[in-house]
Write a protein that holds these residues in place. Structure first.
Motif, PDB file in Angstrom:
ATOM      1  N   SER A 230     -38.184 -69.935 -13.121  1.00  0.00           N
ATOM      2  CA  SER A 230     -38.123 -69.164 -14.361  1.00  0.00           C
ATOM      3  C   SER A 230     -36.726 -68.607 -14.596  1.00  0.00           C
ATOM      4  CB  SER A 230     -39.147 -68.019 -14.306  1.00  0.00           C
ATOM      5  OG  SER A 230     -39.112 -67.264 -15.503  1.00  0.00           O
ATOM      6  N   ALA A 231     -36.099 -68.119 -13.523  1.00  0.00           N
ATOM      7  CA  ALA A 231     -34.740 -67.568 -13.635  1.00  0.00           C
ATOM      8  C   ALA A 231     -33.738 -68.657 -13.993  1.00  0.00           C
ATOM      9  CB  ALA A 231     -34.349 -66.906 -12.310  1.00  0.00           C
ATOM     10  N   LEU A 232     -33.932 -69.849 -13.446  1.00  0.00           N
ATOM     11  CA  LEU A 232     -33.024 -70.956 -13.731  1.00  0.00           C
ATOM     12  C   LEU A 232     -33.107 -71.354 -15.204  1.00  0.00           C
ATOM     13  CD1 LEU A 232     -32.556 -74.024 -11.398  1.00  0.00           C
ATOM     14  CD2 LEU A 232     -32.425 -74.245 -13.869  1.00  0.00           C
ATOM     15  N   ILE A 233     -34.324 -71.461 -15.719  1.00  0.00           N
ATOM     16  CA  ILE A 233     -34.505 -71.831 -17.124  1.00  0.00           C
ATOM     17  C   ILE A 233     -33.940 -70.758 -18.048  1.00  0.00           C
ATOM     18  CG2 ILE A 233     -36.271 -72.167 -18.898  1.00  0.00           C
ATOM     19  CD1 ILE A 233     -37.878 -73.751 -16.823  1.00  0.00           C
ATOM     20  N   ALA A 234     -34.102 -69.493 -17.659  1.00  0.00           N
ATOM     21  CA  ALA A 234     -33.560 -68.407 -18.467  1.00  0.00           C
ATOM     22  C   ALA A 234     -32.030 -68.454 -18.509  1.00  0.00           C
ATOM     23  CB  ALA A 234     -34.030 -67.062 -17.919  1.00  0.00           C
TER      24      ALA A 234
END
Length: 339
Positions: A230-234
């Motif tokens: 999720s952090a990577l996509i954000a």
């Protein structure tokens, strides 16, 4: 759909036996490989239109190598003929590329000295709908990293789907840059990111709690896979899919599973285990090919995850760098290893 173009360095893997008998027997096995060529080989075997972009010297050895690659049903028209030598590495059969035993001989290779402004991207990217590379490409040299960035800008400008495998090879980052200095600028163009939690931390700065590896708890790994993905996509809005593999080499054998994160949902694959395997080289490449295979054909996410996981695990039982297992045989090959 167009071709899948795989960009990376063709390598010769030299395989001395651990006991040194190759010296007495005058017999030194080798394999043709390289992470992206392994992906290209799997896709071609699985009947996906597969192409390969690398740089090789213009000599008789290259003629033999390119003929070999063509024989795998891979389109070689994008190959650049420049520079002086083919990259090599030495690894005892059965060892892992992350193992301290690997010896690289890639400095000054044709790929390492490839320059920006020399590739005709209109020609190379014609009829290409997917572009794949790995984090090994920018690790080889600053020049290779710059060409990699150029390639991604050109592919993104043509709305080509881009994927990356976050392979970390500590022995290759020797030109004054760390992965965190280079990879974020590349991953910003990627639609699909594959790797593991610790590679994402090392290369992209996506934090992992201290002691997570030592905890050795699957539940914690899965929770972190959702958080990290999720952090990577954000952080990289172009990214739509994050895949993480988990392979643990334990005294009782190998344990293997993976996750796929997309649209705020974490999917978890079946888990496989085996006491004895043949070869660790290329397992991640085969997994990556499995992802591309599924997304290219617009399969459901769960089906994509399970095929890629089975493909990656099945590669552990193949001696060469690339898989030789047909797509319709993958799941049957691993059925007896399900936990």
């Amino acid at each position: 759909m167009g071709k899948v173009l795989n960009f990376g360095e063709l390598l010769l893997r030299i395989c001395p036996d651990a006991e040194g008998n190759w010296l007495k027997e005058n017999n030194l096995p080798f394999f043709v490989g390289g992470a992206e060529l392994n992906v290209a080989t799997a896709l071609a075997l699985w009947k996906i239109p597969s192409a390969y972009l690398t740089a090789l010297p213009d000599n008789s050895l290259t003629e033999q190598l390119v003929s070999y690659v063509k024989g795998l049903a891979i389109d070689t028209t994008a190959i650049q003929y420049t520079g002086e030598r083919v990259g090599l590495y030495y690894l005892h059969q059965g060892k892992d590329l992350k193992n301290a035993g690997v010896i690289y001989d890639r400095s000054g290779s044709s790929f390492a000295t490839l320059q920006t402004g020399t590739i005709n991207w209109d020609v190379v990217l014609k009829d290409v709908s997917w572009f794949h590379f790995s984090a090994i490409c920018p690790a080889v040299s600053l020049a290779a990293a710059e060409v990699c960035l150029e390639a991604l800008k050109e592919a993104a400008a043509r709305n080509i789907t881009i994927s990356v495998d976050l392979n970390y090879r500590a022995k290759l980052w020797k030109y004054g840059k760390e992965p965190i200095d280079v990879l974020p600028d590349l991953v910003q163009y990627c639609d699909v990111v594959m790797g593991n939690l610790w590679a994402a931390e090392k290369m992209l700065g996506i934090p992992v709690p201290e002691g997570l590896a030592e905890a050795d708890q699957k539940e914690l790994y899965l929770e972190q896979a959702a958080v990290s993905s999720s952090a990577l996509i954000a952080r990289f809005p172009a990214c739509k899919v994050v895949a993480n593999t988990f392979r643990f080499d334990e005294q009782e054998g190998v344990k293997y599973y993976s996750t796929l994160f997309s649209e705020d949902e974490l999917l978890v694959s079946k888990q496989y285990s085996a006491k004895n395997i043949i070869n660790k080289v290329g397992s991640g490449d085969c997994y990556m090919a499995g992802l591309i295979y599924g997304f290219y054909q617009d399969h459901p996410a769960e089906e994509i995850l399970e095929f890629a996981t089975a493909a990656g695990f099945s590669k552990l039982f193949v001696a060469g760098d690339a898989t030789t297992i047909e797509a319709d045989q993958i799941k049957e090959k691993v059925r007896n290893y399900e936990d």
